[in-house]
Design a protein around this motif. Structure first.
Motif, short mmCIF file in Angstrom:
data_model
loop_
_atom_site.label_atom_id
_atom_site.label_comp_id
_atom_site.label_asym_id
_atom_site.label_seq_id
_atom_site.Cartn_x
_atom_site.Cartn_y
_atom_site.Cartn_z
N MET A 153 0.78 -1.23 0.00
CA MET A 153 0.00 0.00 0.00
C MET A 153 0.82 1.29 0.00
N PRO A 154 2.11 1.28 0.39
CA PRO A 154 2.86 2.54 0.26
C PRO A 154 2.95 3.04 -1.19
N TRP A 155 2.89 2.14 -2.17
CA TRP A 155 3.07 2.58 -3.55
C TRP A 155 1.93 2.24 -4.49
N VAL A 156 1.15 1.18 -4.19
CA VAL A 156 0.19 0.71 -5.18
C VAL A 156 -0.94 1.71 -5.48
N PRO A 157 -1.34 2.61 -4.55
CA PRO A 157 -2.34 3.61 -4.96
C PRO A 157 -1.86 4.49 -6.12
N ARG A 158 -0.55 4.74 -6.20
CA ARG A 158 -0.02 5.53 -7.32
C ARG A 158 -0.16 4.75 -8.63
N PHE A 159 0.12 3.46 -8.57
CA PHE A 159 -0.06 2.60 -9.75
C PHE A 159 -1.52 2.56 -10.16
N ILE A 160 -2.41 2.37 -9.19
CA ILE A 160 -3.84 2.29 -9.48
C ILE A 160 -4.34 3.59 -10.09
N ALA A 161 -3.89 4.72 -9.56
CA ALA A 161 -4.31 6.02 -10.11
C ALA A 161 -3.91 6.13 -11.58
N GLY A 162 -2.71 5.65 -11.91
CA GLY A 162 -2.27 5.66 -13.31
C GLY A 162 -3.10 4.73 -14.16
N LEU A 163 -3.48 3.59 -13.60
CA LEU A 163 -4.29 2.62 -14.35
C LEU A 163 -5.68 3.19 -14.63
N GLU A 164 -6.24 3.88 -13.65
CA GLU A 164 -7.57 4.44 -13.84
C GLU A 164 -7.55 5.65 -14.78
N ALA A 165 -6.41 6.34 -14.87
CA ALA A 165 -6.32 7.54 -15.70
C ALA A 165 -5.93 7.25 -17.15
N GLN A 166 -5.36 6.06 -17.41
CA GLN A 166 -4.89 5.76 -18.77
C GLN A 166 -6.07 5.68 -19.74
N SER A 167 -5.77 5.90 -21.01
CA SER A 167 -6.81 5.91 -22.04
C SER A 167 -6.67 4.73 -23.01
N VAL A 168 -5.82 3.76 -22.68
CA VAL A 168 -5.59 2.62 -23.57
C VAL A 168 -6.75 1.62 -23.50
N SER A 169 -7.27 1.38 -22.30
CA SER A 169 -8.22 0.28 -22.12
C SER A 169 -9.20 0.56 -20.99
N ARG A 170 -10.50 0.58 -21.31
CA ARG A 170 -11.52 0.71 -20.29
C ARG A 170 -11.55 -0.54 -19.40
N PHE A 171 -11.24 -1.68 -19.97
CA PHE A 171 -11.19 -2.92 -19.19
C PHE A 171 -10.18 -2.77 -18.06
N TYR A 172 -8.99 -2.27 -18.37
CA TYR A 172 -7.96 -2.15 -17.33
C TYR A 172 -8.25 -0.99 -16.37
N GLN A 173 -9.03 -0.02 -16.80
CA GLN A 173 -9.52 0.97 -15.84
C GLN A 173 -10.39 0.28 -14.79
N ALA A 174 -11.27 -0.61 -15.24
CA ALA A 174 -12.13 -1.35 -14.32
C ALA A 174 -11.31 -2.26 -13.42
N VAL A 175 -10.27 -2.89 -13.97
CA VAL A 175 -9.39 -3.73 -13.16
C VAL A 175 -8.76 -2.90 -12.04
N GLY A 176 -8.30 -1.70 -12.37
CA GLY A 176 -7.73 -0.82 -11.35
C GLY A 176 -8.72 -0.48 -10.26
N GLN A 177 -9.94 -0.17 -10.65
CA GLN A 177 -10.98 0.18 -9.68
C GLN A 177 -11.33 -1.01 -8.80
N MET A 178 -11.37 -2.20 -9.39
CA MET A 178 -11.69 -3.40 -8.62
C MET A 178 -10.56 -3.76 -7.66
N LEU A 179 -9.33 -3.57 -8.09
CA LEU A 179 -8.19 -3.80 -7.20
C LEU A 179 -8.22 -2.81 -6.04
N GLU A 180 -8.49 -1.56 -6.35
CA GLU A 180 -8.58 -0.54 -5.30
C GLU A 180 -9.65 -0.91 -4.28
N GLY A 181 -10.81 -1.34 -4.75
CA GLY A 181 -11.89 -1.71 -3.84
C GLY A 181 -11.52 -2.88 -2.95
N THR A 182 -10.86 -3.88 -3.51
CA THR A 182 -10.48 -5.06 -2.74
C THR A 182 -9.47 -4.71 -1.65
#
Length: 201
Positions: A153-182
């Motif tokens: 958790m010291p670093w993964v929120p930064r990774f998740i924020a990047g995953l949710e902000a990227q424009s390559v894949s809506r699927f991976y945006q959802a993956v980031g949101q689901m990881l954050e929730g878990t």
């Protein structure tokens, strides 16, 4: 991290969530996994928005596009590449083998964890999620807490924020949101505080 914890979500269910997400971050799903993943989202323990469900279903319907998105986001250098290695975020020179990678290696070794993925450094997000899943399955709460607070958790929120902000894949945006929730649910369930650590990316 004040997420609501759904009543009745077991540690075994959390472990199953982590295994699914770890697999998707490490590698795009193969043809043989698509049906299981489609079913998986229908029984996801946490509430999902209609947009998340749609992104998941649309992504699984285009496996070749998912493969390309996975490569673009996590492996091939480019403007939207997101490093899945923790020490890239915690090392001032963005090195894959920084101090936190070595700390993770010592921690994982103390748990007698043998790396299961082929990675350039030990602290790949998927590797960390898989060890956390195993600890949850073993009801090893004490070490799970240490892993979350000191290594993930010291670093993964930064990774998740990047995953949710990227424009390559809506699927991976959802993956980031689901990881954050878990992860938020686990942190809230145990009232944990993240170990403070400077981030450089």
């Amino acid at each position: 991290m004040g997420a609501e914890v759904p009543v009745g979500v077991s540690l075994a269910e959390r472990a199953a969530q982590l295994r699914v997400l770890a697999g998707l971050i490490y590698r795009a799903p193969g043809q043989d996994a698509l049906a299981a993943l489609a079913e998986c989202v229908e029984s996801w323990p946490d509430p999902l928005t209609p947009a998340q469900r749609q992104a998941w279903q649309e992504g699984l319907a285009q496996p070749e596009a998912l493969l390309l998105a996975n490569e673009q986001l996590f492996w091939v250098p480019g403007s939207q590449r997101l490093s899945p290695f923790g020490s890239v975020y915690t090392d001032k020179d963005n090195l894959t083998w920084g101090d936190t990678a070595r700390a993770w290696q010592r921690f994982a070794s103390a748990q007698q964890w043998q790396p299961v993925l082929e990675c350039a450094a030990p602290d790949h997000l998927s590797e960390q999620l898989l060890l956390l899943a195993l600890l949850l399955e073993q009801d090893n709460v004490e070490v799970s807490r240490e892993l979350l607070c000191d290594h993930l958790m010291p670093w993964v929120p930064r990774f998740i924020a990047g995953l949710e902000a990227q424009s390559v894949s809506r699927f991976y945006q959802a993956v980031g949101q689901m990881l954050e929730g878990t992860l938020q649910a686990l942190m809230a369930q145990w009232s944990l505080s993240v170990t403070a650590m400077p981030l450089y990316r």
